[in-house]
Design an enzyme around this catalytic site. Structure first.
Site, PDB file in Angstrom:
ATOM      1  NE  ARG A 183      44.771  55.293  31.620  1.00 61.11           N
ATOM      2  CZ  ARG A 183      44.770  54.051  31.140  1.00 61.11           C
ATOM      3  NH1 ARG A 183      44.192  53.791  29.982  1.00 61.11           N
ATOM      4  NH2 ARG A 183      45.346  53.071  31.810  1.00 61.11           N
ATOM      5  CB  CYS A 242      49.792  50.490  27.240  1.00 62.27           C
ATOM      6  SG  CYS A 242      49.594  48.699  27.336  1.00 62.27           S
TER       7      CYS A 242
END
Length: 284
Positions: A183, A242
């Site tokens: 990601r 995050c």
């Protein structure tokens, strides 16, 4: 600069908790939360079986609902009211666990610190360790007597997008991203629709599983190795990010577990940054 955490009481063992479970000055919190794709209902699981006397903290419910960003910090007033309702008062110790071992409990650990709670411990191994040892469970909703709680907001533990951008541009703090490498580098789509793929220019990548072993925080040597592999200087200021402000708190906890100040957490994290066209993104 975020304050240093009392390392001696950062984690408590299942035996310690069993020995102190009846103390009127301790309240146990089940802070379980799961990604939507997991198809799990943490409240239902809590009601079916929790550590005796534990209360459920709803990470999505006790949040700022004026934004469409997920589980953003609530106002001090909302948090204060919830703590009072749950029976947590000034001067008490919070012991936090989750049903995975070490996943969402650090989010409540960080939140309690943000609102000025000085005594916050994580149950080492979480609910899985408690169950594995055959310790007792209760079901249903425990009745708690409301207590007086005063929220004291600590702005040093929270960063917004402007602070993160300033840190990236000035180098005053390191920004570390707890998402997976796939990601982070834009090779995997984001689980939340409408977000760009990639990362903030200048951010470092430290996927949160790198600081966990068997549902527990790694020993200090393992943490130091993880920091070094990410190119992170743990003795300099750190802002953790995050996907939605959840696993960033694991990295904040990891800094504290290494004897340093906890990382400041970017509450909006990629849910905000990746969704705003005015914020820079790189994918490589």
């Amino acid at each position: 600069m975020p304050r240093k955490i009392d390392l001696e009481n950062l984690f408590v063992s299942t035996q310690w908790l069993a020995d102190n479970l009846s103390s009127p000055d301790i309240l146990v919190f089940d802070a379980s939360w799961h990604m939507p794709a997991a198809g799990r209902d943490p409240r239902a699981e809590y009601l079916a079986g929790q550590i005796p006397g534990a209360v459920f903290f709803d990470i999505d419910g006790v949040a700022d609902h004026s934004t469409d960003l997920p589980h953003m910090l609530p106002s001090p007033e909302v948090f204060e009211a919830e703590m009072r309702r749950l029976g947590f008062g000034d001067g008490m110790r919070a012991v936090v666990y989750d049903s995975v071992g070490l996943f969402s409990a650090p989010r409540l650990w960080w939140t309690l610190n943000v609102f000025g709670v000085d005594k916050v411990s994580i149950l080492a191994g979480g609910l899985p360790a408690w169950k594995a040892e055959g310790r007792p469970l209760e079901s249903g909703e425990p009745q708690r007597t409301p207590r007086v709680f005063t929220a004291r907001f600590d702005p040093d533990l929270v960063a917004d997008a402007a602070a993160v951008r300033a840190a990236l541009e000035s180098g005053a703090a390191q920004v570390v991203d707890a998402r997976s490498a796939e990601r982070f580098h834009g090779r995997a789509p984001e689980p939340r629709p409408g977000l760009r793929s990639g990362h903030m220019p200048g951010a470092r990548n430290l996927p949160f599983p790198a600081v966990i072993q068997d549902g527990r925080m790694k020993e200090r040597s393992g943490l130091e190795a993880a920091f070094a592999a990410a190119g992170l200087d743990p003795d300099r200021p750190v802002i953790a990010s995050c996907g939605s402000g959840m696993t960033a708190c694991i990295l904040s906890l990891a800094l504290a577990a290494s004897g340093r100040a906890p990382a400041t957490v970017y509450d909006g994290s990629w849910s905000e940054w990746g969704g705003r066209a005015d914020l820079p993104v790189v994918a490589n």
